[in-house]
Design an enzyme around this catalytic site. Structure first.
Site: not given
Length: 345
Positions: A48-49
């Site tokens: 999700k970064d």
């Protein structure tokens, strides 16, 4: 001549370019070669970064986000951590509506990263006023100068993986990948990576991993959102009780459903066989690989990439806790590792 000492200006420069790791012991009885794209190597310990950084930077370029604004998002934990991390570096306030299904580890991490957290009941319908979707919408309406990221319906979610994850997988496998197996929650990872990979070779098989209790597999097969498919389950970040527009169902060849218990055991097995401390959803993806292999999906020429989306440290009070496993009815003395702890007095 100066050497590059690997010095970075901030943690955001470490996002992406995660390693491809060959799986050896856990897949030794299967036909083909198996690799994991291990996203736990991102600075925020999850895939999700990539979307947090990309979506926020695009919003800045378009003038949607301005200094001092507040970022609001719904999350099972990982996206929230990434949003909070990026917000710290860029100077935004961060408010997160989190599913109560998220582990206490994840919720504590969000608080540690300075986010204001609203924990919402997991087992309510998406249109319930208490659902984390609607709580986020309400907060966005109430808070001036706020931006609701809305990863489930944000095309930039998919674009982030089209621009990064897909090209990385193609390059790391020298274009020899035959199958991509990835969990589908918002659908951004699998859809974006698949779009890039299919452009390079349309014969690559794209297989989504879904949970029992989620509506995605049936919707993919029938085009019908069947509420009877939706019921409570424990795996975080996998499956949905609504249909995210970030998921490109046409580009996914098929879905494989997995259950809570098998996925939990498989996560523990990954750690004990490969030395990779991966999360609950990684166990689900690996369980799907095992089920697909039993059905004859792979042969000796298969080169399979399975995405492990996050790090196991986020599940210490869940799948890596014997007490939690026993509470869920998952603990099996024959399956559990014979590892003892002795306290020397």
């Amino acid at each position: 001549m100066k050497h590059n000492l690997g010095v970075y200006q901030n943690v955001l420069e470490l996002i992406g370019n995660t390693p491809m790791i060959k799986l050896n012991k856990i897949t030794e009885h299967l036909a083909g070669e198996f690799y994991t794209k291990f996203e736990g190597f991102n600075p925020g310990h999850s895939t999700k970064d990539r979307i947090a950084h990309h979506i926020i930077e695009q919003a800045e370029r378009k003038g949607i986000l301005k200094p001092g604004d507040t970022i609001i998002e719904t999350t099972s934990g990982n996206t929230g951590f990434s949003m909070a991390m990026v917000s710290i570096i860029k100077g935004y306030e961060c408010i997160l509506a989190v599913s109560s299904k998220s582990s206490n580890d994840k919720i504590d991490m969000l608080k540690s990263m300075g986010a204001k957290v609203y924990v919402c009941p997991a087992n309510v319908s998406a249109d319930d006023s208490r659902s984390y979707y609607n709580v986020a919408k309400r907060l966005h309406a109430e808070i001036a100068d706020s931006v609701y990221i809305n990863q489930y319906f944000n095309e930039l979610n998919t674009e982030a993986h089209y621009l990064s994850t897909g090209p990385e997988i193609w390059e790391q496998t020298d274009g020899k990948i035959t199958h991509l197996v990835a969990a589908s929650g918002t659908g951004g990872t699998i859809s974006g990576a698949a779009k890039y990979l299919k452009e390079q070779n349309p014969n690559i098989k794209i297989i989504g991993v879904d949970a029992y209790g989620s509506v995605l597999k049936k919707f993919h097969e029938t085009g019908v959102l069947d509420p009877n498919e939706s019921y409570p389950y424990r795996i975080e970040g996998l499956g949905k009780n609504l249909i995210p527009t970030a998921t490109d169902f046409e580009i996914i060849d098929k879905f494989e459903k997995v259950n809570d218990g098998d996925s939990a055991h498989r996560a523990r097995e990954i750690a004990l066989t490969e030395g990779i401390f991966a999360g609950y959803t990684s166990g689900a993806a690996m369980q799907a690989v095992m089920q697909l292999a039993e059905k004859g999906e792979f042969d000796e020429d298969s080169k399979v990439v399975v995405v492990f989306p996050d790090h196991g440290s986020r599940y210490m009070t869940k799948v890596y806790s014997d007490d939690w496993m026993e509470e869920q009815g998952f603990f099996d003395s024959e399956k559990e590792p014979q590892v003892a702890i002795e306290y020397i007095k």
